[in-house]
Design an enzyme around this catalytic site. Sequence first.
Site, PDB file in Angstrom:
ATOM      1  N   HIS A 145      -1.113  -1.999   1.402  1.00 24.73           N
ATOM      2  CA  HIS A 145      -1.491  -1.032   2.226  1.00 24.73           C
ATOM      3  C   HIS A 145      -2.285  -0.029   1.562  1.00 24.73           C
ATOM      4  O   HIS A 145      -3.368   0.334   2.316  1.00 24.73           O
ATOM      5  CB  HIS A 145      -0.723  -0.637   3.363  1.00 24.73           C
ATOM      6  CG  HIS A 145       0.098  -1.629   4.237  1.00 24.73           C
ATOM      7  ND1 HIS A 145       1.298  -1.861   4.226  1.00 24.73           N
ATOM      8  CD2 HIS A 145      -0.545  -2.547   4.940  1.00 24.73           C
ATOM      9  CE1 HIS A 145       1.481  -3.133   5.172  1.00 24.73           C
ATOM     10  NE2 HIS A 145       0.326  -3.534   5.596  1.00 24.73           N
ATOM     11  N   GLY A 221     -10.605  -9.434  17.406  1.00 24.11           N
ATOM     12  CA  GLY A 221     -11.351  -8.670  16.522  1.00 24.11           C
ATOM     13  C   GLY A 221     -12.562  -9.193  16.113  1.00 24.11           C
ATOM     14  O   GLY A 221     -13.547  -8.313  16.057  1.00 24.11           O
ATOM     15  N   ASP A 239      -8.019  -6.684   7.809  1.00 19.96           N
ATOM     16  CA  ASP A 239      -6.519  -6.909   7.346  1.00 19.96           C
ATOM     17  C   ASP A 239      -6.009  -8.064   8.000  1.00 19.96           C
ATOM     18  O   ASP A 239      -5.312  -7.843   9.149  1.00 19.96           O
ATOM     19  CB  ASP A 239      -5.648  -5.622   7.735  1.00 19.96           C
ATOM     20  CG  ASP A 239      -4.457  -5.839   7.115  1.00 19.96           C
ATOM     21  OD1 ASP A 239      -4.099  -7.033   6.478  1.00 19.96           O
ATOM     22  OD2 ASP A 239      -3.498  -4.798   7.375  1.00 19.96           O
TER      23      ASP A 239
END
Length: 373
Positions: A145, A221, A239
Amino acid sequence: SGVIVLVEYQLAFHSWPQNGYATVDIFALSDKDDSTKIFSALKEKLSAGNFSVLQLKRGSAVLNGSENIEKGQVGQLREEVERDLWMTEKNDNISISLKLTGGKVLFDDKSAIQRVQVVDTKMFGKMLYLDGAIMTSEIDEYHYHEMISHTAIFTHGNVKDVLVIGGGDGGTSREVLRHTGIERVTQVEIDGMVVDACKKHIPVTACSYDNPKLNLIVGDGIQYVKDSKDTSFDVVIVDGYDPVGPSEGLFSVEFYRNVHRILKDGGILVSQGEAPRFDEKACLGLNRALRDIFGDDKAHMAFYNTPTYPTGLWTFQYGLKGDYNIKEPKNPEEIEKFAEEQGLRYYDSDVHRGSFLLPRFLKKMIANNTKPL
């Protein structure tokens, strides 16, 4: 169901064909215990993709804290039972299994899209799995991350609007929102069950969903990017999962052409880029597509370590819609101050620079990569 009686073993077998599930109890009748070999043979014969083992060692438990128990004395049995969870990730050429000793299943359910699991383990803490593949763990989540977020943001230098595609565990948005100058973060996650499971069981990553700067959209998305207006975002972070199921479209040329379109002038794309030694085709295919769309000199690959992903070595891939030297941090003092104040544990200016120092085998793979995605 059935029972098999051997000289030194007894086996009880139960199956649920409609669910693709079976259990087997193996009872060893002697001190010579080769039950693991029997289990391995059964696992191979049944082509088991996922499996777990619960082992009880009879005769070794302690009664009332003492091994010297008088005949006829009744004691309270104290058993220490550990459950071994095996999770396997595989493609056409390789299969990698991770044994999680002491694993406890905290959440296990199927959404309309995928199977979502959270398990608690001794070695890696709480871990998120989607369709049996590791997504994140409490112990090493920050490797991923921090790297997927800060390199692009510090390279850009003036980020206001960020789009995160995927990232349902929340860790990427958490890292992005550490940058106080960012005004808006839009996160589009296809599976609301992932978000809910992580909010409840892995709050270390899912801790920023109440931030007023974050707009969480549960939806597709790929479609969101397709429908977005031109030049809408400074940074787009993909991601996503491996190129299967709902994430397959995240590895298409059309998707990345649309990402290029919705980036502002000077914008930066960063995508999880797969592992060159686990899924070479996807890794190099994405690299080729970004070079075709952004230009050879504006598509870059970074290399980093994450212990719980297959092979332990993973990549991020970048597309630059501006003139940057992403390989050299332009503001190392600012990065070091930020890393110290924010308590970062992986990313700093040295790691930023070092992640682009690719090993020779990977540089050769990229140089020879002429086949499009």
